[in-house]
Design an enzyme around this catalytic site. Structure first.
Site, PDB file in Angstrom:
ATOM      1  N   ARG B 234       0.858  -1.180   0.000  1.00 39.74           N
ATOM      2  CA  ARG B 234       0.000   0.000   0.000  1.00 39.74           C
ATOM      3  C   ARG B 234       0.892   1.227   0.000  1.00 39.74           C
ATOM      4  O   ARG B 234       1.956   1.216   0.620  1.00 39.74           O
ATOM      5  CB  ARG B 234      -0.882   0.063   1.253  1.00 39.74           C
ATOM      6  CG  ARG B 234      -2.012  -0.920   1.297  1.00 39.74           C
ATOM      7  CD  ARG B 234      -3.272  -0.411   0.576  1.00 39.74           C
ATOM      8  NE  ARG B 234      -4.395  -1.290   0.868  1.00 39.74           N
ATOM      9  CZ  ARG B 234      -4.955  -2.119  -0.027  1.00 39.74           C
ATOM     10  NH1 ARG B 234      -4.520  -2.157  -1.265  1.00 39.74           N
ATOM     11  NH2 ARG B 234      -5.964  -2.894   0.324  1.00 39.74           N
ATOM     12  N   GLU B 263      -4.370   6.996  -4.347  1.00 34.63           N
ATOM     13  CA  GLU B 263      -4.705   6.406  -5.652  1.00 34.63           C
ATOM     14  C   GLU B 263      -6.036   6.937  -6.157  1.00 34.63           C
ATOM     15  O   GLU B 263      -6.929   7.181  -5.358  1.00 34.63           O
ATOM     16  CB  GLU B 263      -4.738   4.884  -5.514  1.00 34.63           C
ATOM     17  CG  GLU B 263      -3.352   4.358  -5.203  1.00 34.63           C
ATOM     18  CD  GLU B 263      -3.296   2.832  -5.082  1.00 34.63           C
ATOM     19  OE1 GLU B 263      -4.284   2.167  -5.410  1.00 34.63           O
ATOM     20  OE2 GLU B 263      -2.258   2.335  -4.654  1.00 34.63           O
ATOM     21  N   HIS B 281      -1.610  -0.048  -9.827  1.00 35.64           N
ATOM     22  CA  HIS B 281      -2.179  -0.968  -8.836  1.00 35.64           C
ATOM     23  C   HIS B 281      -2.820  -2.183  -9.521  1.00 35.64           C
ATOM     24  O   HIS B 281      -3.998  -2.488  -9.286  1.00 35.64           O
ATOM     25  CB  HIS B 281      -3.208  -0.259  -7.932  1.00 35.64           C
ATOM     26  CG  HIS B 281      -3.387  -0.969  -6.608  1.00 35.64           C
ATOM     27  ND1 HIS B 281      -3.707  -0.324  -5.440  1.00 35.64           N
ATOM     28  CD2 HIS B 281      -3.270  -2.285  -6.282  1.00 35.64           C
ATOM     29  CE1 HIS B 281      -3.805  -1.207  -4.458  1.00 35.64           C
ATOM     30  NE2 HIS B 281      -3.538  -2.390  -4.948  1.00 35.64           N
TER      31      HIS B 281
END
Lengths: 315, 315
Positions: B234, B263, B281
């Site tokens: 993360r 994000e 991602h």
């Protein structure tokens, strides 16, 4: 008197510096030896250092009437006419295995980069398209590594290292080579059968007349629309025109290439394609593999000038 | 009456289609639930499907007075306030391990792409600079994988898969995590000690208050000028500003990033850097891992509506 070595291919100057500590180097810088040095200077040459892929036939050997050793930098020696060398009693040396890990690693890099579309991914983030939530059909999920069928063409030291790496990714491994080995991978008796079975074909075979254009339209068709080609061996193994057609018409999904038919030229029709990841023949180029290959060159040249057999001779 | 599931995050429509076969979906498309559905509709919701990283605190839970289950798509559940869920007797489920191989593979892809400079390599070939024999200082040989020291931060399922893959590349593996495991890798009692030792730091730790900005200026400094950071966990684990400084001032060599602090936004100061490989991602996004994660979601939701404990419950 220092032993003289003619440098027949083009090598980085930094690399030559280490050899210059031990030998007197006549460096052609990759140009024809006759243009750079006098017939007199060439006449005294007993050892030549070359790149395995650089053509060196009978005529080139005859430039050096006293030639006794051709030492190749790297694993390959496909440019050297072995028959012509044998006929002249010239020993041929190379650097077996010295760059195997480095080349296997570029194969893995190219395979992962191509199958996970890392060039597209990087551009998607850099361009701001991701931040703008622009949909990208190129970023759809792809097949991953577990259970993927990887075909390895050639099971020498590089092929084995590729297979071992792929196995750790939980993939299935199959291979085709002239001989079947005692290895925990599925053996296929023909390249055709391997291509029918696998979705990634890793070319790790030695270049030569036997493997020239071995991967052509038929093999590419067998690989199928989900198939990938990775070539870290020599460009000559692939029929490059058939590859361009297959990639353009998407009868295969993509490719990762470190080697080309006419280096350093990669055809425009190839470099225009988005489904290929390119590298400029850097497979063997890591700091450690350069040192290891240099060690082989030094061992081969030192043995030759001391009148001993080359420790890393081509058999 | 079909069981109703509120879709709290934004997911691809193709993926939702499979869940819609079994449940009635109230899809927010990632917008605030209140803007999309009436209080009345939300009042009847007993189960919510969300992405692990999407914030879901007490206030959000209170939108659904009958809430009994929060099911996260993927391994992570860092967005979910576990205390608030427990206080409301809400079970929290996830998809442990379902995408571990896929995420480990993107970690390997990013590491190899960054350390072997595949973006630069690809551009060098495509631009014609290689064919023109233009020297490229960016294409100098780099350190390879054999003997390279890889540090893995976090030794859960993803960390183990990364370690196993790196081991097949003949690298040395070290790790730091809260617990020392019976594994054939060197254990470091602190992240600082691991960073001092390794040249690639793979971040595979669970996100949370404990690991928030754990990789900051100090760890990056310890990694050193030859060091690389790979983050597939993360964005919150890295101090992104410190990372931009380290990459810009070249106090570390490069990075491979699949995750970011905010994000889908990767800061311009970051995306302008040539020594980073970016992915949007997509670590968990392969065809197989999506199916495996969907299976976990279906198993969790089905069990919940049948009054059984979630088979993949967050402990």
């Amino acid at each position: 008197m220092t032993d003289k070595v003619l440098i027949y291919s083009r090598f980085p100057k930094t690399m030559m510096a280490r050899f210059a500590e031990r030998f007197e180097l006549l460096d052609t810088g990759g140009r024809p030896a006759r243009e750079v040095f006098s017939a007199d200077a060439l006449g005294g040459i007993r050892a030549v250092l070359t790149a395995g892929g650089t053509p060196m036939g009978a005529e080139a050997m005859d430039l050096f009437p006293k030639l006794g050793a051709i030492v190749c930098y790297g694993t390959g020696y496909d440019g050297v006419d072995l028959k012509a060398a044998a006929a002249r009693n010239v020993a041929v040396g190379h650097s077996p295995g010295a760059n195997a890990a480095s080349v296997a690693d570029i194969a893995m890099t190219l395979m992962l980069a191509a199958t996970r579309r890392i060039l597209v991914a990087d551009q998607y983030v850099r361009s701001g398209d991701w931040a703008a939530s622009k949909p990208s059909p190129m970023m759809r999920p792809q097949a991953g590594m577990p259970g993927r069928r990887i075909g390895v063409y050639g099971m020498g030291e590089i092929g084995r290292k590729i297979a071992a790496r792929c196995a750790s990714f939980e993939s299935e491994i199959g291979y085709f080579s002239r001989s079947k080995y005692d290895l925990p991978y599925q053996y296929f008796p023909t390249l055709e059968a391997l291509a029918d079975w696998c979705s990634v074909l890793m070319i790790a075979v030695r270049a030569g007349a036997e493997t020239q254009h071995a991967v052509g339209a038929d093999i590419l068709k067998r690989l199928g629309a989900d198939g990938y080609i990775v070539n870290i061996s020599r460009g000559s193994v692939i029929d490059e025109k058939a590859l361009v057609v297959a990639l353009t018409e998407k009868t295969i999904a993509g490719a990762g290439l470190d080697v080309y038919d006419q280096e350093p030229h990669a055809p425009d029709a190839l470099t225009a394609l988005p489904n290929v990841v390119f590298a400029p023949h850097i497979g063997g180029h890591t700091l450690e593999s350069h040192v290891a290959m240099q060690n082989c060159v030094l061992a081969n040249l030192t043995a030759f000038f001391e009148g001993r057999p080359l420790p890393y001779e081509v058999k």
